[in-house]
Scaffold this motif. Structure first.
Motif, PDB file in Angstrom:
ATOM      1  N   ASP A 127      -0.198  58.027  31.805  1.00  0.00           N
ATOM      2  CA  ASP A 127      -1.120  58.517  32.825  1.00  0.00           C
ATOM      3  C   ASP A 127      -2.025  57.365  33.265  1.00  0.00           C
ATOM      4  N   THR A 128      -1.748  56.826  34.444  1.00  0.00           N
ATOM      5  CA  THR A 128      -2.583  55.778  35.029  1.00  0.00           C
ATOM      6  C   THR A 128      -2.773  56.098  36.508  1.00  0.00           C
ATOM      7  N   GLU A 129      -3.552  55.283  37.171  1.00  0.00           N
ATOM      8  CA  GLU A 129      -3.766  55.488  38.603  1.00  0.00           C
ATOM      9  C   GLU A 129      -2.459  55.341  39.382  1.00  0.00           C
ATOM     10  N   LEU A 130      -1.514  54.563  38.858  1.00  0.00           N
ATOM     11  CA  LEU A 130      -0.249  54.346  39.546  1.00  0.00           C
ATOM     12  C   LEU A 130       0.721  55.511  39.390  1.00  0.00           C
ATOM     13  N   THR A 131       0.465  56.404  38.419  1.00  0.00           N
ATOM     14  CA  THR A 131       1.352  57.557  38.222  1.00  0.00           C
ATOM     15  C   THR A 131       0.664  58.872  38.587  1.00  0.00           C
ATOM     16  N   GLN A 132      -0.466  58.787  39.288  1.00  0.00           N
ATOM     17  CA  GLN A 132      -1.241  59.996  39.557  1.00  0.00           C
ATOM     18  C   GLN A 132      -0.460  61.057  40.324  1.00  0.00           C
ATOM     19  N   ALA A 133       0.404  60.622  41.237  1.00  0.00           N
ATOM     20  CA  ALA A 133       1.180  61.612  42.006  1.00  0.00           C
ATOM     21  C   ALA A 133       2.057  62.442  41.078  1.00  0.00           C
ATOM     22  N   LEU A 134       2.647  61.814  40.067  1.00  0.00           N
ATOM     23  CA  LEU A 134       3.471  62.557  39.113  1.00  0.00           C
ATOM     24  C   LEU A 134       2.614  63.378  38.170  1.00  0.00           C
ATOM     25  N   VAL A 135       1.481  62.826  37.735  1.00  0.00           N
ATOM     26  CA  VAL A 135       0.588  63.565  36.844  1.00  0.00           C
ATOM     27  C   VAL A 135       0.118  64.851  37.523  1.00  0.00           C
ATOM     28  N   TRP A 157      15.348  47.066  46.865  1.00  0.00           N
ATOM     29  CA  TRP A 157      16.139  46.624  45.714  1.00  0.00           C
ATOM     30  C   TRP A 157      15.772  45.184  45.330  1.00  0.00           C
ATOM     31  N   GLN A 158      15.731  44.307  46.335  1.00  0.00           N
ATOM     32  CA  GLN A 158      15.429  42.902  46.065  1.00  0.00           C
ATOM     33  C   GLN A 158      14.011  42.732  45.547  1.00  0.00           C
ATOM     34  N   GLU A 159      13.076  43.497  46.104  1.00  0.00           N
ATOM     35  CA  GLU A 159      11.686  43.399  45.652  1.00  0.00           C
ATOM     36  C   GLU A 159      11.553  43.835  44.191  1.00  0.00           C
ATOM     37  N   LEU A 160      12.279  44.874  43.811  1.00  0.00           N
ATOM     38  CA  LEU A 160      12.269  45.311  42.414  1.00  0.00           C
ATOM     39  C   LEU A 160      12.818  44.220  41.501  1.00  0.00           C
ATOM     40  N   GLY A 199       4.884  44.709  37.314  1.00  0.00           N
ATOM     41  CA  GLY A 199       6.001  45.596  37.629  1.00  0.00           C
ATOM     42  C   GLY A 199       5.654  46.525  38.776  1.00  0.00           C
ATOM     43  N   ILE A 200       6.665  46.929  39.517  1.00  0.00           N
ATOM     44  CA  ILE A 200       6.492  47.884  40.613  1.00  0.00           C
ATOM     45  C   ILE A 200       7.586  48.938  40.532  1.00  0.00           C
ATOM     46  N   GLN A 201       7.410  49.986  41.314  1.00  0.00           N
ATOM     47  CA  GLN A 201       8.384  51.077  41.366  1.00  0.00           C
ATOM     48  C   GLN A 201       8.655  51.454  42.819  1.00  0.00           C
ATOM     49  N   HIS A 202       9.901  51.733  43.138  1.00  0.00           N
ATOM     50  CA  HIS A 202      10.287  52.341  44.414  1.00  0.00           C
ATOM     51  C   HIS A 202      11.163  53.534  44.087  1.00  0.00           C
ATOM     52  N   ARG A 203      10.881  54.671  44.710  1.00  0.00           N
ATOM     53  CA  ARG A 203      11.674  55.873  44.474  1.00  0.00           C
ATOM     54  C   ARG A 203      12.394  56.269  45.760  1.00  0.00           C
ATOM     55  N   ALA A 204      13.717  56.423  45.657  1.00  0.00           N
ATOM     56  CA  ALA A 204      14.523  56.857  46.796  1.00  0.00           C
ATOM     57  C   ALA A 204      15.915  57.215  46.287  1.00  0.00           C
ATOM     58  N   PRO A 205      16.605  58.142  46.939  1.00  0.00           N
ATOM     59  CA  PRO A 205      17.992  58.418  46.545  1.00  0.00           C
ATOM     60  C   PRO A 205      18.818  57.144  46.626  1.00  0.00           C
ATOM     61  N   LEU A 206      19.726  56.960  45.685  1.00  0.00           N
ATOM     62  CA  LEU A 206      20.439  55.698  45.587  1.00  0.00           C
ATOM     63  C   LEU A 206      21.269  55.398  46.837  1.00  0.00           C
ATOM     64  N   LEU A 207      21.863  56.416  47.459  1.00  0.00           N
ATOM     65  CA  LEU A 207      22.645  56.194  48.674  1.00  0.00           C
ATOM     66  C   LEU A 207      21.792  55.674  49.821  1.00  0.00           C
ATOM     67  N   ASP A 208      20.502  55.984  49.786  1.00  0.00           N
ATOM     68  CA  ASP A 208      19.600  55.587  50.868  1.00  0.00           C
ATOM     69  C   ASP A 208      18.638  54.476  50.456  1.00  0.00           C
ATOM     70  N   GLY A 241      16.740  58.952  41.579  1.00  0.00           N
ATOM     71  CA  GLY A 241      15.758  58.346  42.468  1.00  0.00           C
ATOM     72  C   GLY A 241      15.172  57.036  41.994  1.00  0.00           C
ATOM     73  N   ILE A 242      15.450  56.640  40.744  1.00  0.00           N
ATOM     74  CA  ILE A 242      14.858  55.400  40.242  1.00  0.00           C
ATOM     75  C   ILE A 242      15.901  54.488  39.579  1.00  0.00           C
ATOM     76  N   ALA A 243      17.163  54.625  39.997  1.00  0.00           N
ATOM     77  CA  ALA A 243      18.221  53.814  39.380  1.00  0.00           C
ATOM     78  C   ALA A 243      17.941  52.313  39.459  1.00  0.00           C
ATOM     79  N   PRO A 244      17.492  51.769  40.594  1.00  0.00           N
ATOM     80  CA  PRO A 244      17.218  50.327  40.636  1.00  0.00           C
ATOM     81  C   PRO A 244      16.095  49.917  39.685  1.00  0.00           C
ATOM     82  N   TYR A 245      15.053  50.736  39.569  1.00  0.00           N
ATOM     83  CA  TYR A 245      13.978  50.444  38.623  1.00  0.00           C
ATOM     84  C   TYR A 245      14.523  50.413  37.193  1.00  0.00           C
ATOM     85  N   ALA A 246      15.334  51.431  36.841  1.00  0.00           N
ATOM     86  CA  ALA A 246      15.925  51.471  35.506  1.00  0.00           C
ATOM     87  C   ALA A 246      16.808  50.247  35.265  1.00  0.00           C
TER      88      ALA A 246
END
Length: 254
Positions: free
Chosen positions: A192-200, A110-113, A95-104, A154-159
């Motif tokens: 809490d993992t290396e992939l969420t460190q920015a949020l942690v 989107w396709q990669e997700l 799995g991967i994550q991309h964060r961005a406002p939905l309008l942008d 910011g994470i509507a496509p991931y959800a």
């Protein structure tokens, strides 16, 4: 005192996709410690080889293939079963994550997700389930998310991909449960993992998370292992099409 035999998975074989690091690596290690022979997977051959070597156990093997490519998946699953024999357990963890406002939100992101979080689970599960259906048994665990049921800005496509994976899990159950398979989803909360460190490390976000979660903390990869072992064992033989949330109680409160 010994563990109940319903939880015994000693000697079983498992493929864990996306297991060269993070939660997937913890899943591979947990299954190994429970007695499984494990095939670790990644897209980067060197990284997954290093992750497998680090576990220092001759029951650990590794394969590398692109989970979004149907032909590569077929070859990769065949390679995994050549290494360890018929697969008893599949953990669809990529799995991967991309964060961005939905309008942008970029079309390519989107396709990669969709390809990585949803299509890959379909392709790998289909390839593995062919053998499981023929044998009349097998466990498939799709790794969803608390975002299968909750959304944030910011994470509507991931959800959307994780919500779809929850329904794909139910669809797999509808098709394959009659053949003797159990297909369920494990849905982590905030881990809490290396992939969420920015949020942690974001003090404001972590304060919000602790206040929002009844357990009042970030989860750890180790918090997920018990649920995975349950869904991989005979203890869950009448559990099918279910999404098991391991989220510290986040979904229980408003």
């Amino acid at each position: 005192m010994t563990a109940h035999p319903l939880f015994d998975i000693d000697g079983r074989t498992a493929l864990v996709t996306g297991s060269s690091r993070g939660i997937g690596r913890a899943f591979a290690q947990g299954l190994l410690e429970a007695g499984c022979t494990v095939v670790m997977h990644g897209r980067d051959p060197d990284r997954v080889r290093a992750a497998a070597d680090a576990l220092e156990d001759d029951r650990v093997h590794h394969v590398a293939f692109d989970v979004t490519d149907a032909e590569a998946v077929a070859i990769g699953v065949e390679e995994a079963e050549t290494l360890v024999g018929p697969l008893d357990v599949l953990v669809n963890n990529v799995g991967i994550q991309h964060r961005a406002p939905l309008l942008d939100f970029p079309d390519a992101a989107w396709q990669e997700l969709l390809d990585t979080n949803l299509t890959s689970a379909f392709l790998v599960a289909r390839a593995v389930a062919r053998g499981m259906v023929a044998r009349g048994r097998g466990k498939i665990v799709n790794i969803a998310s608390v975002q299968s049921a909750l959304a944030r800005p910011g994470i509507a496509p991931y959800a959307a991909t994780k919500g779809a994976l929850k329904m794909l899990t139910q669809g797999m159950c509808a098709d394959w449960a009659p053949a003797g398979l159990q297909i369920n989803a494990l849905a982590p909360g905030y881990i809490d993992t290396e992939l969420t460190q920015a949020l942690v490390e974001d003090a404001e976000f972590s304060r919000w998370l602790r206040a929002r979660t009844p357990a009042a903390r970030w989860g750890t990869a180790e918090d997920l292992i018990g649920a995975l072992l349950f869904l991989s064992s005979p203890a869950s033989d009448f559990v099918n099409g279910h999404t098991l949330y391991v989220d510290g109680g986040m979904l229980a409160v408003v």
